[in-house]
Design a protein around this motif. Structure first.
Motif, PDB file in Angstrom:
ATOM      1  N   VAL A 297       0.850  -1.148   0.046  1.00  0.00           N
ATOM      2  CA  VAL A 297      -0.041   0.019   0.008  1.00  0.00           C
ATOM      3  C   VAL A 297       0.720   1.188  -0.120  1.00  0.00           C
ATOM      4  N   THR A 298       0.608   2.369  -0.830  1.00  0.00           N
ATOM      5  CA  THR A 298       1.275   3.436  -0.855  1.00  0.00           C
ATOM      6  C   THR A 298       0.315   4.589  -1.010  1.00  0.00           C
ATOM      7  N   VAL A 299       0.881   5.502  -0.313  1.00  0.00           N
ATOM      8  CA  VAL A 299      -0.213   6.709  -0.173  1.00  0.00           C
ATOM      9  C   VAL A 299       0.582   8.236  -0.510  1.00  0.00           C
ATOM     10  N   SER A 300      -0.074   8.807  -1.641  1.00  0.00           N
ATOM     11  CA  SER A 300       0.556  10.025  -2.054  1.00  0.00           C
ATOM     12  C   SER A 300       0.222  11.521  -1.508  1.00  0.00           C
ATOM     13  N   LEU A 301       0.955  12.345  -1.616  1.00  0.00           N
ATOM     14  CA  LEU A 301       0.609  13.574  -0.996  1.00  0.00           C
ATOM     15  C   LEU A 301      -0.636  13.909  -1.336  1.00  0.00           C
ATOM     16  N   GLY A 302      -1.324  13.621  -2.569  1.00  0.00           N
ATOM     17  CA  GLY A 302      -2.647  13.923  -3.013  1.00  0.00           C
ATOM     18  C   GLY A 302      -3.674  13.107  -2.339  1.00  0.00           C
ATOM     19  N   GLY A 303      -3.287  12.124  -1.693  1.00  0.00           N
ATOM     20  CA  GLY A 303      -4.064  11.265  -0.907  1.00  0.00           C
ATOM     21  C   GLY A 303      -4.494   9.923  -1.658  1.00  0.00           C
ATOM     22  N   THR A 304      -4.156   9.845  -2.804  1.00  0.00           N
ATOM     23  CA  THR A 304      -4.325   8.399  -3.665  1.00  0.00           C
ATOM     24  C   THR A 304      -3.724   7.241  -2.926  1.00  0.00           C
ATOM     25  N   ILE A 305      -4.639   6.342  -2.798  1.00  0.00           N
ATOM     26  CA  ILE A 305      -3.815   5.062  -2.343  1.00  0.00           C
ATOM     27  C   ILE A 305      -3.586   3.920  -3.423  1.00  0.00           C
ATOM     28  N   SER A 306      -2.400   3.508  -3.516  1.00  0.00           N
ATOM     29  CA  SER A 306      -2.324   2.562  -4.877  1.00  0.00           C
ATOM     30  C   SER A 306      -1.843   1.181  -4.026  1.00  0.00           C
ATOM     31  N   LEU A 307      -2.661   0.158  -4.600  1.00  0.00           N
ATOM     32  CA  LEU A 307      -2.440  -1.312  -4.021  1.00  0.00           C
ATOM     33  C   LEU A 307      -1.705  -1.865  -5.018  1.00  0.00           C
ATOM     34  N   PHE A 308      -0.211  -2.446  -4.858  1.00  0.00           N
ATOM     35  CA  PHE A 308       0.313  -3.429  -5.673  1.00  0.00           C
ATOM     36  C   PHE A 308       0.250  -4.603  -5.151  1.00  0.00           C
ATOM     37  N   SER A 309       0.666  -5.536  -6.067  1.00  0.00           N
ATOM     38  CA  SER A 309       0.430  -7.011  -5.435  1.00  0.00           C
ATOM     39  C   SER A 309       2.188  -7.479  -4.983  1.00  0.00           C
ATOM     40  N   ALA A 310       2.261  -7.807  -3.813  1.00  0.00           N
ATOM     41  CA  ALA A 310       3.649  -8.144  -3.398  1.00  0.00           C
ATOM     42  C   ALA A 310       4.053  -9.303  -4.300  1.00  0.00           C
TER      43      ALA A 310
END
Length: 609
Positions: A297-310
């Motif tokens: 899970v990553t969170v950007s300054l603009g608030g977008t949450i990106s979900l990558f697969s490990a």
């Protein structure tokens, strides 16, 4: 009755130049983050299932599950920690005033008996560890001279606590009761985050000096570093260990996330660099991360949450986004599936699809705040605080070329003639402006303070509400208005006016908490005694067949009235939005969507009584 069926969550509150520390529960795949006074519980595998805890009196900063996931400890800018149940209506277990300033991080001990919190303070106590049931102290935390940005509890015995912060120090404490053991000054800038590996053998610190350093968890001695080869080019804001303790995930102001392989001797090499989708602007800097099961899970300054697969990091990430600030207006496009557009105070327009959720942000070429917002078919009309009305087409997910017109005064309200949407009525302080497209047809001084307006779908009639609570009905011919009637029933300034879809009625709301439904032909009151809110009415909406009207108020409630029943048989949705309801729209006969100051949207299924 009304039942919550979907929640379109807000995004985490972020701040430029600062990381955010999100956390989760691996057993349920839920994550915790904060926005305003709310703590958001969000399930990564079920994006529309969202729970919100709104009991903090001040802005919430960080929240963590207890080791058994039965409790959540959340903290706020006043230095208060609240401990509450994950299930059964979030029952409050305890509340403690822990620090004299903002809390930036907190962690549970692995046995769930103690909590350590760190942050800002007046004086020297930037860190405190206490018993979760009594609040009594379990140690002395000397050694920091400035704000402590992060703290961590060793997950295995013997217990250790590590802290780091703005004085560039990493401090190591043994206990309990905890005592200062040693301090490291291996970083040359703010140390933003510290985390122990899951097996308790190592811990890692990351810093604004672009470095990550690894230490032995038992002795506190430095054992290795993240390699500078292919390393981050900007401040590293957060770090999270993989469940097996062999890899870490880092995020940075350089807009990338990196997966590092950690060797037995404590050095790290880049295994994969993840690039999150975005335009490459400042809002794409990455400020938070979490490695949870197979989710990165990553969170950007603009608030977008990106979900990558490990397990498959090359796969394109799923993006979850939304609003960070108060959502001031909503529009439902009658398409299939239903599309909902929401606009927030900061000028962001987000597209949602009923049943799916987030579907994209509309990229506006103009970055002004939005005050009024309307849409018909494929066209969006908005106004800001800069006296300008913008019109643009909505092409799929694209915000088409916008045309604008300066009307010379700040718009108060905006209404489109639905059958000929190029015709718009805009209210300004002492009158109205009639627009055709982006051309001002006329500016009319009405001689009273105007607060709200509506134009009929065919453009032949306008209703203008005043500060004095009166409704003025005008016929519209070309560029002139002719007053036909004045209706007096409200006892406060008019806040909103809406025609029913069948145009047989209109409804109005005021600052004095009253709504009125009027018969359009006779101009008599059709539904009276709609006095069940306890504060100003901000918005109202009709259902498509004109049988129900809903009102939203500053009192956090939505009330739904059936037109052919007395007002007393209403349906009330209490606490629909923390801080007040600001937007309402029906998506079909029995579904109403609401938005508010908590930056969330909620879809309610309404069953008439």
């Amino acid at each position: 009755m009304a039942q919550l069926s979907e929640t379109y969550a807000c995004v985490p509150s972020t701040e430029r130049g600062r990381g955010i520390l999100i956390s989760g529960d691996p057993k349920s795949n839920s994550i915790l983050y904060c926005n305003g006074r709310s703590v958001i519980i969000r399930y990564l595998d079920r994006p529309l299932q969202v729970a919100v805890y709104g009991e903090h009196a001040y802005q919430a900063t960080v929240a963590r599950y207890s080791p058994n996931a039965e409790w959540i400890a959340s903290a706020d800018v006043s230095g208060t920690v609240r401990i509450w149940g994950t299930h059964n209506d979030f029952v409050l277990k305890n509340e403690f005033k822990v620090l004299s300033g903002r809390i930036d991080d907190l962690q549970w001990s692995p046995d769930g008996m103690r909590i350590v919190a760190s942050g800002e303070a007046k004086g020297k106590s930037f860190v405190r560890a206490f018993m979760w049931d009594s609040g009594s102290n379990v140690g002395e935390f000397d050694g920091h001279s400035r704000r402590v940005l992060s703290c961590a509890f060793k997950p295995t015995r013997p217990f250790r606590i590590v802290t780091c912060g703005e004085d560039f120090l990493v401090n190591f404490y043994e206990g309990p009761p905890f005592k200062f053991k040693q301090s490291h000054r291996d970083h040359s800038n703010f140390v933003n985050c510290v985390r122990f590996s899951t097996d308790g053998s190592k811990f890692i610190t990351v810093s604004s000096d672009k470095k990550g350093i690894l230490y032995d968890a038992k002795t506190g001695e430095k054992i290795g570093e993240l390699s500078s080869e292919d390393g981050h080019k900007g401040s590293i804001y957060a770090v999270s260990w993989s469940p097996d303790g062999k890899q870490v995930l880092t995020v940075s102001a350089d807009k990338t996330a990196k997966i590092w392989e950690i060797s037995e001797d404590g050095n790290g090499t880049v295994k994969k660099t993840l690039t999150c989708p975005g335009s490459g602007g400042v809002e794409d800097m990455l400020v938070g991360c979490l490695w949870q099961n197979d989710y990165l899970v990553t969170v950007s300054l603009g608030g977008t949450i990106s979900l990558f697969s490990a397990s498959d990091p090359d796969k394109a990430p799923l993006s979850l986004s939304g609003h960070m600030k108060n959502i001031t207006s909503l529009v439902v496009l009658q398409s299939n599936p239903k599309v909902i557009l929401s606009s927030s105070y900061d000028g962001l327009i987000v597209k949602w699809i009923q049943g799916i959720g987030y579907s994209g942000r509309l990229d506006r070429k103009v970055n002004t705040q939005i005050k009024c917002f309307a849409a018909v078919g494929e066209e969006i009309v908005s106004s800001g605080f800069d006296n300008t009305i913008w019109r643009s087409s909505l092409l799929g997910d694209e915000y088409g070329d916008a045309e604008s017109v300066d009307i010379g005064s700040q718009p108060k309200d905006l209404s489109l003639a639905l059958q000929s949407p190029e015709l718009a009525l805009v209210s300004i302080d002492s009158g109205v402006v009639i627009l055709r497209g982006t051309k001002v047809i006329s500016t009319i001084d009405l001689g009273f303070a105007v607060t709200a307006c509506a134009i009929s779908p065919d453009g032949s009639e306008a209703i203008v509400g005043g500060q004095d609570g009166k409704l003025h009905i005008f016929s519209v011919k070309g560029d002139t208005l002719t007053e036909e009637a004045v209706l007096e029933k409200h006892r406060g300034a008019i806040t909103v006016i809406r025609y029913s879809p069948d145009v047989s009625m209109f409804a109005s709301g005021d600052v004095n908490r009253e709504a009125v439904v009027w018969d359009r032909v006779s101009r008599e009151v059709k539904l009276k005694n709609m006095l069940y809110h306890t504060a100003r009415i901000n918005c109202l909406a009709w259902c498509p067949n004109s049988s129900m009207v809903a009102t939203g108020s500053l009192d956090t409630c939505v009330i739904i009235y059936e037109i052919d029943k007395p007002a007393s048989s209403r349906i009330t949705i209490k606490g629909a939005h923390l801080g007040g309801v600001y937007g309402l729209a029906f998506t079909d006969e029995c579904s109403v969507v609401s938005s508010g100051e908590d930056a969330c949207l909620r879809l309610w299924k309404v069953t008439p009584q």
